[in-house]
Design a protein around this motif. Structure first.
Motif, mmCIF file in Angstrom:
data_model
loop_
_atom_site.group_PDB
_atom_site.id
_atom_site.type_symbol
_atom_site.label_atom_id
_atom_site.label_comp_id
_atom_site.label_asym_id
_atom_site.label_seq_id
_atom_site.Cartn_x
_atom_site.Cartn_y
_atom_site.Cartn_z
ATOM 1 N N PRO A 106 0.932 -1.224 -0.142
ATOM 2 C CA PRO A 106 0.071 -0.108 0.188
ATOM 3 C C PRO A 106 0.938 1.113 0.306
ATOM 4 O O PRO A 106 1.897 1.252 0.471
ATOM 5 C CB PRO A 106 -0.485 -0.107 1.264
ATOM 6 C CG PRO A 106 -0.804 -1.526 1.603
ATOM 7 C CD PRO A 106 0.510 -1.954 1.146
ATOM 8 N N PRO A 107 0.115 2.566 -0.256
ATOM 9 C CA PRO A 107 0.944 3.643 -0.425
ATOM 10 C C PRO A 107 1.954 4.133 0.546
ATOM 11 O O PRO A 107 2.791 4.774 0.564
ATOM 12 C CB PRO A 107 -0.065 4.787 -0.915
ATOM 13 C CG PRO A 107 -1.174 3.917 -1.507
ATOM 14 C CD PRO A 107 -1.245 2.517 -0.792
ATOM 15 N N ASP A 108 1.370 3.702 1.780
ATOM 16 C CA ASP A 108 2.011 4.203 3.166
ATOM 17 C C ASP A 108 3.359 3.438 3.533
ATOM 18 O O ASP A 108 3.853 3.538 4.625
ATOM 19 C CB ASP A 108 1.157 4.221 4.330
ATOM 20 C CG ASP A 108 0.269 3.046 4.463
ATOM 21 O OD1 ASP A 108 0.399 2.372 3.500
ATOM 22 O OD2 ASP A 108 -0.190 2.935 5.717
ATOM 23 N N TYR A 109 3.492 2.603 2.645
ATOM 24 C CA TYR A 109 4.877 1.765 2.836
ATOM 25 C C TYR A 109 6.020 2.087 1.986
ATOM 26 O O TYR A 109 5.630 2.582 1.073
ATOM 27 C CB TYR A 109 4.503 0.062 2.796
ATOM 28 C CG TYR A 109 3.917 -0.770 3.875
ATOM 29 C CD1 TYR A 109 4.452 -1.622 4.409
ATOM 30 C CD2 TYR A 109 2.289 -0.504 3.821
ATOM 31 C CE1 TYR A 109 3.831 -2.350 5.397
ATOM 32 C CE2 TYR A 109 1.745 -1.285 5.035
ATOM 33 C CZ TYR A 109 2.446 -2.115 5.524
ATOM 34 O OH TYR A 109 1.829 -2.661 6.583
ATOM 35 N N ASN A 110 7.060 1.706 2.504
ATOM 36 C CA ASN A 110 8.196 1.971 1.701
ATOM 37 C C ASN A 110 9.250 0.893 2.115
ATOM 38 O O ASN A 110 8.878 0.405 3.377
ATOM 39 C CB ASN A 110 8.816 3.453 1.529
ATOM 40 C CG ASN A 110 9.308 3.679 0.269
ATOM 41 O OD1 ASN A 110 10.004 2.889 -0.499
ATOM 42 N ND2 ASN A 110 9.190 4.780 -0.232
ATOM 43 N N GLY A 111 10.310 0.683 1.590
ATOM 44 C CA GLY A 111 11.326 -0.118 2.089
ATOM 45 C C GLY A 111 12.587 -0.306 0.927
ATOM 46 O O GLY A 111 13.034 0.601 0.285
ATOM 47 N N LEU A 112 13.554 -1.151 1.475
ATOM 48 C CA LEU A 112 14.795 -1.189 0.963
ATOM 49 C C LEU A 112 15.182 -2.531 0.472
ATOM 50 O O LEU A 112 15.223 -3.563 0.925
ATOM 51 C CB LEU A 112 15.946 -0.543 2.002
ATOM 52 C CG LEU A 112 15.780 0.500 2.541
ATOM 53 C CD1 LEU A 112 16.785 0.750 3.821
ATOM 54 C CD2 LEU A 112 16.062 1.819 1.791
ATOM 55 N N LYS A 113 15.576 -2.770 -1.075
ATOM 56 C CA LYS A 113 15.951 -3.716 -1.535
ATOM 57 C C LYS A 113 17.375 -3.728 -1.719
ATOM 58 O O LYS A 113 18.089 -2.549 -2.302
ATOM 59 C CB LYS A 113 15.400 -4.131 -2.892
ATOM 60 C CG LYS A 113 13.793 -4.474 -2.731
ATOM 61 C CD LYS A 113 13.459 -4.869 -4.232
ATOM 62 C CE LYS A 113 12.054 -5.554 -3.848
ATOM 63 N NZ LYS A 113 10.992 -5.691 -5.059
ATOM 64 N N ILE A 114 18.219 -4.552 -1.165
ATOM 65 C CA ILE A 114 19.704 -4.398 -0.967
ATOM 66 C C ILE A 114 20.619 -5.249 -1.678
ATOM 67 O O ILE A 114 20.392 -6.357 -1.756
ATOM 68 C CB ILE A 114 20.050 -4.439 0.421
ATOM 69 C CG1 ILE A 114 19.414 -3.352 1.112
ATOM 70 C CG2 ILE A 114 21.857 -4.104 0.509
ATOM 71 C CD1 ILE A 114 19.076 -3.728 2.684
ATOM 72 N N VAL A 115 21.574 -4.785 -2.618
ATOM 73 C CA VAL A 115 22.556 -5.975 -3.331
ATOM 74 C C VAL A 115 23.913 -5.272 -3.039
ATOM 75 O O VAL A 115 24.328 -4.115 -2.953
ATOM 76 C CB VAL A 115 22.296 -5.763 -4.790
ATOM 77 C CG1 VAL A 115 23.288 -6.490 -5.498
ATOM 78 C CG2 VAL A 115 21.019 -5.930 -5.180
ATOM 79 N N LEU A 116 24.631 -6.186 -2.339
ATOM 80 C CA LEU A 116 26.205 -5.919 -2.131
ATOM 81 C C LEU A 116 27.101 -6.764 -2.636
ATOM 82 O O LEU A 116 26.803 -8.276 -2.527
ATOM 83 C CB LEU A 116 26.254 -5.906 -0.533
ATOM 84 C CG LEU A 116 25.750 -4.781 0.231
ATOM 85 C CD1 LEU A 116 25.787 -4.938 1.630
ATOM 86 C CD2 LEU A 116 25.997 -3.317 -0.415
ATOM 87 N N ASP A 117 28.037 -6.300 -3.527
ATOM 88 C CA ASP A 117 28.988 -7.081 -3.947
ATOM 89 C C ASP A 117 28.423 -8.445 -4.841
ATOM 90 O O ASP A 117 28.753 -9.393 -4.718
ATOM 91 C CB ASP A 117 29.819 -7.669 -2.902
ATOM 92 C CG ASP A 117 31.226 -8.316 -3.599
ATOM 93 O OD1 ASP A 117 31.417 -7.892 -4.615
ATOM 94 O OD2 ASP A 117 31.715 -9.148 -2.878
ATOM 95 N N GLY A 118 27.195 -8.020 -5.600
ATOM 96 C CA GLY A 118 26.557 -8.816 -6.490
ATOM 97 C C GLY A 118 25.498 -9.795 -5.680
ATOM 98 O O GLY A 118 24.733 -10.843 -6.550
ATOM 99 N N GLU A 119 25.334 -9.826 -4.436
ATOM 100 C CA GLU A 119 24.548 -10.483 -3.745
ATOM 101 C C GLU A 119 23.316 -9.802 -3.283
ATOM 102 O O GLU A 119 23.358 -9.011 -2.662
ATOM 103 C CB GLU A 119 25.103 -11.332 -2.559
ATOM 104 C CG GLU A 119 24.475 -12.051 -1.678
ATOM 105 C CD GLU A 119 24.729 -12.334 -0.174
ATOM 106 O OE1 GLU A 119 24.047 -12.569 0.863
ATOM 107 O OE2 GLU A 119 26.089 -12.088 0.148
ATOM 108 N N THR A 120 22.145 -10.484 -3.556
ATOM 109 C CA THR A 120 20.867 -9.762 -3.042
ATOM 110 C C THR A 120 20.724 -10.249 -1.570
ATOM 111 O O THR A 120 20.564 -11.246 -1.362
ATOM 112 C CB THR A 120 19.824 -10.300 -3.752
ATOM 113 O OG1 THR A 120 19.801 -9.940 -4.971
ATOM 114 C CG2 THR A 120 18.273 -9.642 -3.429
ATOM 115 N N LEU A 121 20.756 -9.072 -0.377
ATOM 116 C CA LEU A 121 20.623 -9.635 0.845
ATOM 117 C C LEU A 121 19.430 -10.271 1.139
ATOM 118 O O LEU A 121 18.165 -9.528 0.739
ATOM 119 C CB LEU A 121 20.975 -8.371 1.680
ATOM 120 C CG LEU A 121 22.348 -7.758 1.424
ATOM 121 C CD1 LEU A 121 22.703 -6.852 2.784
ATOM 122 C CD2 LEU A 121 23.502 -8.635 1.231
ATOM 123 N N ALA A 122 19.303 -10.971 1.930
ATOM 124 C CA ALA A 122 17.956 -11.897 2.460
ATOM 125 C C ALA A 122 18.381 -12.805 3.628
ATOM 126 O O ALA A 122 19.550 -12.767 4.015
ATOM 127 C CB ALA A 122 17.521 -12.847 1.107
#
Length: 458
Positions: A106-122
């Motif tokens: 929904p519109p009131d959400y935001n977030g961060l998708k993160i890639v470091l040294d080619g790795e998607t952090l999870a």
């Protein structure tokens, strides 16, 4: 001192409600933690971008500030689709980037998708950022900031590679997400005539929610296809990394069936290649991949798990039911709804009958994704209990790589825990309606045995 709510550190990203669990101060701190981790991995520059959400500019400034405080160079590519940010990490050779996006939330959400040294952090790597913050294990320095316009490089990379055999007229629905700033222009440059629906970027999403996995969100696209001479409809989620496809006569081609077309195409040039798909995908997919000379690989749901599996196996193509498609052949292996749309158009432009080609992909009777809503943590506990106690007489195979996928000779049922919300996700597929109902009754039985008060959606 800033308080960092634990619940924002999710399985695949960091995500929260703007002004409550996600404030500029929180994002600034997380930015410093990301920069610290980047430096620990030997990286000194990080690309940042943001989607079209109203909170984007403020949070992007905070993110840049935090990253610079850790001593890294920040390259800001501005308002872009998530895959354009991923592309920038390759093009600018940083191999590290942070996308500020709420995706289809929904519109009131935001977030961060993160890639470091080619790795998607999870998973644990996301939690490690939280631990850094809690322990104050943060690098400091005087980083730098600059902006960079990546748009032309992205368009040129795709148009230099993807070639349509003929001009096509298509309808494109971006649901006012950031894909609207890229998709129409990209497809025009590929030689398409484009009918635009809700391609003005508006973080309030005034028309419908930008999530093509929900059939109701495709109604406007269906209407345009029925009343115009457009021959195909493409739809995108809020940050442009997922693709929805609708035929001229209004049928939805779900991502697991899209993957069949892409597999046939990729395997025609790469016999023996591996194709990865998630546990939610149709049971028609594995035999289709084998028939076209490929090797099918089933994987846990989640874009970070799929990317890790691609690195591990060297697979050239992967996809998941939610709409993320990953091309390693001729592309970089990240999920890109805009590029997947381009590859689909390239393939279909060579076919005499676009609608007929799409209808010819094997199909089955299936349910959409169903959900059992639970309290926080109950979803994991229920799946763990089912894995230990549930019995399925007559099943050919029970797969437990991600929840329970129970295969029968005439269909399958799936129950798995969502990694993003406290729900158990269910999906059923069968050769016919009676078989579908029988499999659902088996799941009803075992779920109610494990949790008698469960509110079942079927």
């Amino acid at each position: 001192m800033t308080d960092y709510p634990r619940e924002i550190f999710k399985a695949y990203d960091v995500r929260g409600i703007v002004g409550k669990t996600l404030t500029p101060a929180i994002v600034e701190g997380i930015g410093q933690a990301i920069g610290s981790e980047a430096r620990a991995r030997g990286r000194t520059a990080v690309v940042i971008g943001r989607d079209g959400r109203l909170s984007g500019p403020d949070l992007a400034r905070a993110l840049a500030k935090g990253l610079m405080r850790s001593g890294v160079e920040v390259i800001d590519v501005g308002q872009v689709a998530t895959p354009v940010l991923y592309f920038a990490t390759y093009e600018l050779k940083t191999h590290s980037g942070v996308m500020l996006t709420g995706s289809h939330n929904p519109p009131d959400y935001n977030g961060l998708k993160i890639v470091l040294d080619g790795e998607t952090l999870a998973g644990e790597a996301i939690q490690a950022l939280r631990v850094r913050l809690e322990r104050g294990n943060l690098a400091t320095g005087n980083g730098s900031y600059r902006t960079h316009d990546i748009r032309e490089a992205y368009f040129n990379r795709i148009t230099g590679d993807v070639k349509l055999a003929r001009k096509m007229k298509i309808a494109v629905d971006c649901g006012n997400g950031v894909a609207g700033a890229f998709a129409p222009e990209l497809y025009r440059r590929l030689g398409c005539e484009v009918v635009e629906l809700f391609c003005e970027v508006d973080g309030a999403f005034p028309n419908h929610h930008p999530d093509p996995s929900v059939p109701e969100n495709l109604e406007d696209l269906r209407r345009v296809l029925a009343t115009s001479d457009a021959e195909l409809g493409l739809a995108f989620d809020g940050d442009g990394d997922r693709l929805g496809v609708v035929t001229k006569d209004g049928r939805i081609i779900y991502p697991d069936r899209q993957l069949m077309l892409f597999a046939a195409d990729v395997l025609s040039r790469n016999p023996g290649a591996q194709v990865i798909f998630d546990v939610k995908s149709t049971r028609n997919l594995a035999p289709w991949i084998e028939r076209h000379g490929g090797r099918p690989v089933m994987c846990k749901t989640g874009h970070s798990f799929i990317k890790a599996k691609m690195r591990e196996t060297g697979a050239l193509l992967a996809g998941e039911m939610s709409g993320h498609i990953f091309f390693k052949e001729r592309w970089y292996g990240f999920d890109d709804g805009l590029y997947a749309g381009a590859r689909l158009l390239e393939y279909l432009s060579r076919q005499k009958d676009v609608t007929g080609t799409l209808h010819a992909i094997p199909d089955a009777v299936s349910t959409p994704e169903l959900q059992i809503k639970l309290q926080e943590g109950e979803n994991y506990a229920l799946i763990e209990k089912l894995q230990g106690t549930a019995r399925f007489p007559g099943a050919e195979q029970v797969i437990t790589i991600d929840g329970l996928r129970v295969e029968y000779r005439d269909g399958f049922g799936l129950a798995r825990s969502s990694n993003t919300t406290p729900v158990v996700v269910l999906r059923f597929e069968a050769d016919n309606e009676p078989a579908l109902k029988r499999i659902q009754e088996e799941f009803r039985r075992v779920i109610l045995e494990a949790k008698p008060d469960a509110q079942l959606p079927f």
